[in-house]
Write a protein that holds these residues in place. Sequence first.
Motif, PDB file in Angstrom:
ATOM      1  N   ASN A 126      14.124 116.533   0.155  1.00 60.02           N
ATOM      2  CA  ASN A 126      14.155 115.653  -1.012  1.00 60.02           C
ATOM      3  C   ASN A 126      15.404 116.000  -1.830  1.00 60.02           C
ATOM      4  O   ASN A 126      15.461 117.023  -2.510  1.00 60.02           O
ATOM      5  CB  ASN A 126      12.879 115.841  -1.846  1.00 60.02           C
ATOM      6  N   LYS A 173      15.068 116.081  -5.773  1.00 59.76           N
ATOM      7  CA  LYS A 173      14.368 117.279  -6.242  1.00 59.76           C
ATOM      8  C   LYS A 173      15.273 118.512  -6.095  1.00 59.76           C
ATOM      9  O   LYS A 173      15.257 119.402  -6.939  1.00 59.76           O
ATOM     10  CB  LYS A 173      13.069 117.460  -5.457  1.00 59.76           C
ATOM     11  N   LEU A 227      17.545 119.146  -8.957  1.00 57.01           N
ATOM     12  CA  LEU A 227      16.918 119.755 -10.140  1.00 57.01           C
ATOM     13  C   LEU A 227      17.001 121.279 -10.131  1.00 57.01           C
ATOM     14  O   LEU A 227      16.834 121.928 -11.156  1.00 57.01           O
ATOM     15  CB  LEU A 227      15.447 119.323 -10.250  1.00 57.01           C
ATOM     16  N   PRO A 266      15.000 106.170 -12.025  1.00 56.32           N
ATOM     17  CA  PRO A 266      14.814 107.588 -12.366  1.00 56.32           C
ATOM     18  C   PRO A 266      14.176 108.324 -11.185  1.00 56.32           C
ATOM     19  O   PRO A 266      13.125 107.921 -10.699  1.00 56.32           O
ATOM     20  CB  PRO A 266      13.866 107.540 -13.571  1.00 56.32           C
ATOM     21  N   SER A 267      14.832 109.377 -10.718  1.00 55.73           N
ATOM     22  CA  SER A 267      14.379 110.020  -9.473  1.00 55.73           C
ATOM     23  C   SER A 267      14.032 111.492  -9.636  1.00 55.73           C
ATOM     24  O   SER A 267      13.772 112.178  -8.647  1.00 55.73           O
ATOM     25  CB  SER A 267      15.457 109.874  -8.398  1.00 55.73           C
ATOM     26  N   GLY A 268      14.057 111.960 -10.850  1.00 51.29           N
ATOM     27  CA  GLY A 268      13.666 113.347 -11.094  1.00 51.29           C
ATOM     28  C   GLY A 268      14.209 113.815 -12.418  1.00 51.29           C
ATOM     29  O   GLY A 268      15.248 113.330 -12.881  1.00 51.29           O
ATOM     30  N   SER A 269      13.498 114.741 -13.034  1.00 49.74           N
ATOM     31  CA  SER A 269      14.002 115.286 -14.293  1.00 49.74           C
ATOM     32  C   SER A 269      13.412 116.662 -14.528  1.00 49.74           C
ATOM     33  O   SER A 269      12.380 117.011 -13.962  1.00 49.74           O
ATOM     34  CB  SER A 269      13.641 114.366 -15.468  1.00 49.74           C
ATOM     35  N   SER A 270      14.119 117.418 -15.343  1.00 54.72           N
ATOM     36  CA  SER A 270      13.627 118.711 -15.765  1.00 54.72           C
ATOM     37  C   SER A 270      13.906 118.805 -17.259  1.00 54.72           C
ATOM     38  O   SER A 270      15.058 118.839 -17.679  1.00 54.72           O
ATOM     39  CB  SER A 270      14.357 119.814 -14.994  1.00 54.72           C
ATOM     40  N   MET A 271      12.833 118.789 -18.033  1.00 53.57           N
ATOM     41  CA  MET A 271      13.017 118.699 -19.487  1.00 53.57           C
ATOM     42  C   MET A 271      12.410 119.874 -20.242  1.00 53.57           C
ATOM     43  O   MET A 271      12.148 119.781 -21.421  1.00 53.57           O
ATOM     44  CB  MET A 271      12.391 117.394 -19.988  1.00 53.57           C
ATOM     45  N   GLN A 272      12.195 120.996 -19.516  1.00 52.27           N
ATOM     46  CA  GLN A 272      11.655 122.157 -20.221  1.00 52.27           C
ATOM     47  C   GLN A 272      12.801 122.857 -20.928  1.00 52.27           C
ATOM     48  O   GLN A 272      13.839 123.091 -20.315  1.00 52.27           O
ATOM     49  CB  GLN A 272      11.028 123.155 -19.246  1.00 52.27           C
ATOM     50  N   THR A 307      14.711 108.952  -1.956  1.00 50.00           N
ATOM     51  CA  THR A 307      15.211 110.211  -2.537  1.00 50.00           C
ATOM     52  C   THR A 307      15.425 111.282  -1.478  1.00 50.00           C
ATOM     53  O   THR A 307      15.824 112.390  -1.801  1.00 50.00           O
ATOM     54  CB  THR A 307      14.218 110.775  -3.574  1.00 50.00           C
TER      55      THR A 307
END
Lengths: 235, 180
Positions: free
Chosen positions: A31, A34, A37, A198-204, A225
């Motif tokens: 992927n 992913k 990310l 939108p294919s992925g996100s990291s928002m921490q 993806t």
Amino acid sequence: MAYQKSLIDRGVFVKHDYKKHQPIGVSSTVNIAKAILSLKSFIEDNAKTGLATLYMAERDLYRPLREHLQSLLPVPTLVDTEASLKRLTNPLQKTDISIRDLFEVNQPRLSNFKSFCFIEIKSVFFGEKISGKAISDDLEKLLECEDKYGAKCFFTLVGLKTELKKSQSALSLLGNIGVDSKAFKVVTCNNKNAWLMPSGSSMQGQLQIFVWSVSSSSQFPKGFTSRSYSIFQQE
Amino acid sequence: MQPKIQLSDFSEDYLPFQFEGFWKKGYCFLRIVIKDGKVLCLCCQLPDYTGTSITNAVESVFEHAVLKLEDEKTEDGKPVVTYHEQFPLFKSLLLGEEKHKLQRRKDLTAYVLANLVWVEHYPPEIGIREAGSFAKVIFTDSGEPIWNYISIDTLESEFDEPNLFSINYEELQEWPTRKA
């Protein structure tokens, strides 16, 4: 197509009397969205190792991402950074990360290689500025890559939450970042239509990463993806 | 004519939850909470587990979660899933029982997908992130899973329920003994 067909023709496998290929292979799916990310861990680890700040120059992001993709793909040498896009109208253009087709693995690394995946990255760290035009240029480049190479194209935005907030107007082309979950159409500076999924996100935390699949079509079929590989054992 | 599906409020933890891994049976922790027709699934990777990960098998875990719901009952003993379908007996005779059941399953899957929040959780020190992770996984119209990593605070702020994402990590350790 004839070459691909010959690869999967079991008749070819079995006629070699000195080698035996198992007809049952192993399939694996990578992927790509992913995998992008994973940049978060690289940047955060980099911050821990001395700089004590969440910063990496945009071009410094290519190497860790290339290495991560190399670890996932069946052949590591398929991943290139800043490869020239000879098939585009402007052949001097380069792409940040590209993954060559598996059929290219035994070919000499010619400039006119075939890639199945292109990744463009834009970053916004402390005090950095990003322009809507730069994003638009990347999207147009990816649209042309999709057309000329038949490739899967990804646009990636990496940055600090506070800096991304400051750049909101420049980022307006990317829709409602972190909220959109469906594909949406945007019009680039040169009036080209692009569909962004939108294919992925990291928002921490402070460091945020967003990935979009870019296409001239509104259709994002299953597997948009990722890339699947099959491996056969040779005895 | 599509049957109208109704989901009753329901909450259950499955430890371990069994799904089809790539090569053999896979296991995870799964919490299913249904409230007002909305479905929350919290899927957690187990400690000391070496089978197909909940990330690689996300589609399979989801499929098995839907299968599980088909048979589940509420505390009052009523089925969790109710199909408001016209002439179900006639349909069953027309299509055949098996085909009718498959059609219902397809409708239920579509309904759950439209009302689903899927959360993938790796506890601390399990997986590649030391601190653990929470990701909302969205299935696109084509069925492609998309991972969106968020903080637990953001996740909790989206729901009113307290302790919705609390897991007893010590209890997770017991999963191999509970498997049998």
